[in-house]
Design a protein around this motif. Structure first.
Motif, PDB file in Angstrom:
ATOM      1  N   ASP A  82      29.633 -37.174  -4.253  1.00 30.06           N
ATOM      2  CA  ASP A  82      29.046 -37.578  -2.975  1.00 30.06           C
ATOM      3  C   ASP A  82      27.839 -36.695  -2.657  1.00 30.06           C
ATOM      4  O   ASP A  82      27.808 -35.500  -3.007  1.00 30.06           O
ATOM      5  N   LEU A  83      26.863 -37.272  -1.987  1.00 26.67           N
ATOM      6  CA  LEU A  83      25.703 -36.507  -1.527  1.00 26.67           C
ATOM      7  C   LEU A  83      25.958 -35.973  -0.120  1.00 26.67           C
ATOM      8  O   LEU A  83      26.610 -36.629   0.689  1.00 26.67           O
ATOM      9  N   VAL A  84      25.456 -34.784   0.130  1.00 25.35           N
ATOM     10  CA  VAL A  84      25.520 -34.162   1.451  1.00 25.35           C
ATOM     11  C   VAL A  84      24.098 -33.845   1.877  1.00 25.35           C
ATOM     12  O   VAL A  84      23.322 -33.282   1.099  1.00 25.35           O
ATOM     13  N   VAL A  85      23.730 -34.233   3.093  1.00 22.71           N
ATOM     14  CA  VAL A  85      22.410 -33.895   3.611  1.00 22.71           C
ATOM     15  C   VAL A  85      22.576 -33.040   4.863  1.00 22.71           C
ATOM     16  O   VAL A  85      23.457 -33.274   5.694  1.00 22.71           O
ATOM     17  N   LEU A  86      21.737 -32.033   4.956  1.00 21.64           N
ATOM     18  CA  LEU A  86      21.715 -31.094   6.077  1.00 21.64           C
ATOM     19  C   LEU A  86      20.364 -31.257   6.760  1.00 21.64           C
ATOM     20  O   LEU A  86      19.354 -30.750   6.272  1.00 21.64           O
ATOM     21  N   PRO A  87      20.295 -31.988   7.862  1.00 19.75           N
ATOM     22  CA  PRO A  87      19.003 -32.362   8.439  1.00 19.75           C
ATOM     23  C   PRO A  87      18.456 -31.326   9.424  1.00 19.75           C
ATOM     24  O   PRO A  87      18.894 -31.233  10.568  1.00 19.75           O
ATOM     25  N   GLN A  88      17.481 -30.551   8.965  1.00 14.89           N
ATOM     26  CA  GLN A  88      16.813 -29.633   9.891  1.00 14.89           C
ATOM     27  C   GLN A  88      16.231 -30.396  11.073  1.00 14.89           C
ATOM     28  O   GLN A  88      16.223 -29.885  12.196  1.00 14.89           O
ATOM     29  N   TRP A  89      15.743 -31.603  10.845  1.00 16.79           N
ATOM     30  CA  TRP A  89      15.164 -32.382  11.927  1.00 16.79           C
ATOM     31  C   TRP A  89      16.159 -32.560  13.068  1.00 16.79           C
ATOM     32  O   TRP A  89      15.792 -32.477  14.246  1.00 16.79           O
ATOM     33  N   ILE A  90      17.425 -32.785  12.753  1.00 14.75           N
ATOM     34  CA  ILE A  90      18.452 -32.973  13.778  1.00 14.75           C
ATOM     35  C   ILE A  90      18.863 -31.632  14.389  1.00 14.75           C
ATOM     36  O   ILE A  90      18.878 -31.461  15.608  1.00 14.75           O
ATOM     37  N   VAL A  91      19.202 -30.670  13.552  1.00 11.11           N
ATOM     38  CA  VAL A  91      19.720 -29.398  14.046  1.00 11.11           C
ATOM     39  C   VAL A  91      18.657 -28.658  14.857  1.00 11.11           C
ATOM     40  O   VAL A  91      18.963 -28.053  15.894  1.00 11.11           O
ATOM     41  N   HIS A  92      17.408 -28.721  14.429  1.00  8.14           N
ATOM     42  CA  HIS A  92      16.333 -28.018  15.136  1.00  8.14           C
ATOM     43  C   HIS A  92      15.965 -28.673  16.463  1.00  8.14           C
ATOM     44  O   HIS A  92      15.221 -28.083  17.255  1.00  8.14           O
ATOM     45  N   SER A 120      28.580 -23.523   5.753  1.00 10.93           N
ATOM     46  CA  SER A 120      29.601 -23.825   4.751  1.00 10.93           C
ATOM     47  C   SER A 120      28.973 -24.320   3.455  1.00 10.93           C
ATOM     48  O   SER A 120      29.296 -23.842   2.371  1.00 10.93           O
ATOM     49  N   VAL A 121      28.043 -25.279   3.558  1.00 13.31           N
ATOM     50  CA  VAL A 121      27.469 -25.885   2.360  1.00 13.31           C
ATOM     51  C   VAL A 121      26.523 -24.927   1.640  1.00 13.31           C
ATOM     52  O   VAL A 121      26.547 -24.839   0.403  1.00 13.31           O
TER      53      VAL A 121
END
Length: 428
Positions: free
Chosen positions: A325-335, A53-54
């Motif tokens: 607002d800031l949005v963060v997409l954490p590869q560390w979490i998703v991976h 989405s982002v």
């Protein structure tokens, strides 16, 4: 939302241990977590559908995040930081240099640099392989992208200065503080001066001589649609840094994984030995090497968390992301999410082998190079360099860990090994 401190919010906890902080936020709040870094409300979105989405479907409603906004003091309007029409225009100019045919031409330089650097290693002597891969990829980037030899020490010193200012990105009034000659800010200014001086000399030489070296900078300087001098500096600086840093990290982590998993390393040796000396056309003939690189990108994603800032209001389930607002997409979490990756912290290259590998996994459960229109333009370049570099090194060396020198991670703008990544090379 967790309880935050006045003014700084959760910034102190975040800076203390970034990976632990975002992991605990996901554990406590789920795929949509909220916290505050300094003056900025932050939404952590950790589901592949939210990543899509982002970065893809609603990408026009976001701009680059705070870290890259602050990086403009060094990178200007290069591809990493530019927005809107400027980004589209520059991407159109740069894109032909990353066509698959051009990358095949660059591959011989990648192999030569990997062979030359690794040939200088002392047998059975502990080695910082991250420093070595930085040298390999920086020399390759200088030759293929700028058409010039670059001083590795100058660039790495400048990069260290720039990374020292990472922690300032979320401080209140940080943009106004950047000109102050104190502490990390002094180092930021020093790094910018060193890097710009190096790049300006290369750009000036190319513009004066009119020489076409077959590299990206030549194409930009000699183009009928020529960029202004400031724009040329911005693109050259961006490409020099982005063109070596993440690939160096990936290659170092891949070598570490082989060293601590000798059975996989033996299988890689078999694959490479069956091929002979790696060449520009061999990337597709090294499936296990590519699988090892894929696992390195999954386990230790150089881009460990992508940031965006909302331009318009967005509805995410029952939550509302407001403009600013800031949005963060954490590869560390998703991976490392066990929903998509069984035994997520285990090194398992077989995940990537076989025709049906990943068929039941969401598309954006793996996004080391981003997604959508802002997807890394150098992705093909990076894959080629990492796979051929890995094959070139392991053809000559067997690697094993250094006792008492465990891998430690340093999540700054990119995920790097802290204090180097030490291995022992043994001749094969």
């Amino acid at each position: 939302m967790r309880r935050s401190l006045p003014v700084v919010g959760d910034l102190l906890a975040f800076q203390s241990d970034r990976l632990r902080f975002i992991t605990s936020a996901h554990r406590d709040q789920g795929d949509v977590a909220r916290f505050r870094l300094g003056p900025f409300p932050v939404w952590q979105l950790a589901h592949p559908d939210l990543v899509r989405s982002v970065l893809v479907t609603d990408a026009a409603g976001y701009r680059k995040g705070m870290v890259l906004q602050r990086a403009r003091v060094v990178l200007g309007d290069g591809l990493l930081t530019a927005e809107g029409d400027v980004h589209r225009h520059h991407r159109d100019l740069v894109q032909p240099a990353f066509h698959s045919r051009r990358i095949t031409g660059y591959a011989s330089v990648m192999v030569d640099r990997s062979a030359a650097v690794s040939a200088s290693w002392a047998p059975r002597e502990p080695l910082d392989v991250h420093a070595a891969t930085v040298r390999m990829t920086l020399e390759t980037a200088g030759t293929t992208l700028l058409g010039a030899s670059v001083d590795v020490g100058t660039v790495e010193g400048a990069l260290a200065d720039l990374l020292s200012a990472y922690k300032l990105a979320f401080l209140p009034f940080s943009q106004k503080l950047q000109g102050l000659p104190v502490g990390p800010l002094r180092r930021l200014q020093r790094g910018r001066k060193r890097l710009h001086g190096l790049v300006d000399s290369v750009v000036a030489e190319r513009a004066t001589s009119g020489r076409d070296g077959g590299d990206l900078l030549s194409a930009l300087v000699l183009s009928d649609d020529r960029l202004a001098d400031q724009e040329l500096r911005d693109e050259a600086t961006t490409l020099l840094l982005a063109g070596h840093e993440t690939t160096a990290n990936t290659l170092a982590f891949a070598l570490h994984l082989l060293a601590v998993h000798p059975s996989v390393q033996a299988s890689v040796h078999d694959e490479v030995d069956g091929l002979g000396e790696p060449g520009p056309d061999d990337v597709d003939r090294l499936p296990l090497c590519r699988a090892v690189v894929s696992e390195a990108l999954r386990l230790f994603p150089p881009s460990w968390m992508m940031g965006r800032q909302a331009l318009v209001q967005h509805q995410v389930g029952s939550h509302v992301i407001e403009p600013g607002d800031l949005v963060v997409l954490p590869q560390w979490i998703v991976h490392h999410d066990e929903r998509w990756w069984p035994q997520p912290y285990s090194f398992d290259p077989s995940r990537w082998l076989g025709g049906a590998a990943g068929a039941d996994r969401p598309r954006w459960a793996f996004f080391p190079f981003g997604a959508g229109l802002r997807r890394c333009i150098g992705e093909g370049f990076a894959w080629t360099e990492a796979v051929l570099g890995l094959a070139t090194i392991v053809r000559r060396w067997r690697l094993r860990p250094v006792p008492g020198r465990p891998l430690r991670l340093d999540p700054l703008i990119t995920l790097r090994p802290r204090g180097g990544l030490w291995l022992i090379p043994e001749p094969r």
